[in-house]
Design a protein around this motif. Structure first.
Motif, short mmCIF file in Angstrom:
data_model
loop_
_atom_site.label_atom_id
_atom_site.label_comp_id
_atom_site.label_asym_id
_atom_site.label_seq_id
_atom_site.Cartn_x
_atom_site.Cartn_y
_atom_site.Cartn_z
N GLY A 1 7.35 67.79 -24.40
CA GLY A 1 8.32 68.87 -24.34
C GLY A 1 9.72 68.29 -24.42
N SER A 2 10.71 69.16 -24.36
CA SER A 2 12.10 68.72 -24.46
C SER A 2 12.59 68.17 -23.13
N ARG A 3 13.68 67.46 -23.18
CA ARG A 3 14.32 66.93 -21.97
C ARG A 3 14.71 68.09 -21.05
N HIS A 4 15.20 69.17 -21.64
CA HIS A 4 15.59 70.36 -20.87
C HIS A 4 14.38 70.96 -20.14
N GLU A 5 13.25 71.06 -20.82
CA GLU A 5 12.04 71.60 -20.19
C GLU A 5 11.58 70.70 -19.04
N GLN A 6 11.67 69.40 -19.26
CA GLN A 6 11.28 68.46 -18.21
C GLN A 6 12.19 68.60 -16.99
N GLU A 7 13.49 68.68 -17.21
CA GLU A 7 14.44 68.85 -16.11
C GLU A 7 14.15 70.12 -15.32
N LYS A 8 13.88 71.19 -16.04
CA LYS A 8 13.59 72.48 -15.41
C LYS A 8 12.35 72.38 -14.52
N LEU A 9 11.29 71.75 -15.02
CA LEU A 9 10.06 71.58 -14.24
C LEU A 9 10.29 70.68 -13.02
N LEU A 10 11.05 69.62 -13.20
CA LEU A 10 11.32 68.71 -12.08
C LEU A 10 12.05 69.42 -10.94
N ARG A 11 12.90 70.36 -11.27
CA ARG A 11 13.69 71.05 -10.24
C ARG A 11 12.88 72.05 -9.42
N VAL A 12 11.71 72.45 -9.90
CA VAL A 12 10.89 73.42 -9.16
C VAL A 12 9.53 72.84 -8.74
N SER A 13 9.25 71.63 -9.16
CA SER A 13 7.95 71.02 -8.94
C SER A 13 7.66 70.77 -7.46
N SER A 14 6.39 70.82 -7.12
CA SER A 14 5.94 70.42 -5.78
C SER A 14 5.00 69.21 -5.91
N THR A 15 5.13 68.50 -7.04
CA THR A 15 4.32 67.30 -7.30
C THR A 15 5.20 66.07 -7.22
N LEU A 16 4.69 65.03 -6.57
CA LEU A 16 5.42 63.78 -6.43
C LEU A 16 4.64 62.64 -7.07
N TYR A 17 5.38 61.72 -7.66
CA TYR A 17 4.82 60.46 -8.13
C TYR A 17 5.06 59.45 -7.01
N VAL A 18 4.05 58.69 -6.65
CA VAL A 18 4.18 57.67 -5.61
C VAL A 18 3.84 56.33 -6.24
#
Length: 163
Positions: free
Chosen positions: A25-42
């Motif tokens: 997806g686009s950088r914009h779509e990624q940013e949008k998902l990151l701002r509402v996500s409840s998933t973390l990378y550890v």
């Protein structure tokens, strides 16, 4: 609502500069998902850290929906990372705030936002099956399998001992 938005912008839970280069997806779509996500990378986990240990630590910040262990794509053994999904963004923010930079299995873990787990991302992306960072590592790290894979395979020299 404003407290949720405000807390996203505090330094301890803000988005890092890292972006998954394989995101579809686009950088914009990624940013949008990151701002509402409840998933973390550890990241920076020991290869010996168990799912149970991760659950015990991360459930202190809220209800964990699931944990997806990162696996070597060939051996199907843990390779030092995982994804933690929470039921709510607020619980994920708590984990970012309180767990990022703490010690688990004698390692400092790195917690970062993830745009959401997609099947297949649990596998290491390195040529040898694990994480790319472990292929070129020249130090000896027992928690991450000893020397890096390229050193083990003789493609990079092990660091020499200085007098």
């Amino acid at each position: 609502m404003s407290s949720q938005i405000q807390s996203v912008h505090t330094p301890s839970v803000s988005l890092s500069k890292y972006r998954d280069q394989h995101f579809k997806g686009s950088r914009h779509e990624q940013e949008k998902l990151l701002r509402v996500s409840s998933t973390l990378y550890v990241g920076n986990l020991s290869f010996y850290t168990t799912e149970e240990q991760i659950h015990e630590l991360f459930s202190r910040c809220g209800d964990v929906r699931r944990i997806i262990m990162g696996l070597d794509k060939f051996k199907k053994t843990p390779c030092g990372f995982c994804f933690v999904e929470y039921y709510s963004r607020l619980d994920a923010e708590s984990a970012m705030r309180y767990i990022n930079g703490t010690r688990l299995d004698d390692r400092i873990v790195r917690v970062d936002w993830d745009a959401g787990f997609i099947e297949g991302r649990q596998y290491g992306r390195g040529k040898t099956g694990g994480q790319v960072r472990d292929e070129y590592r020249q130090d000896h790290d027992l928690g991450r399998g000893g020397y890096g894979k390229m050193v083990q395979m003789g493609q990079l020299g092990a660091p020499s001992m200085r007098e």
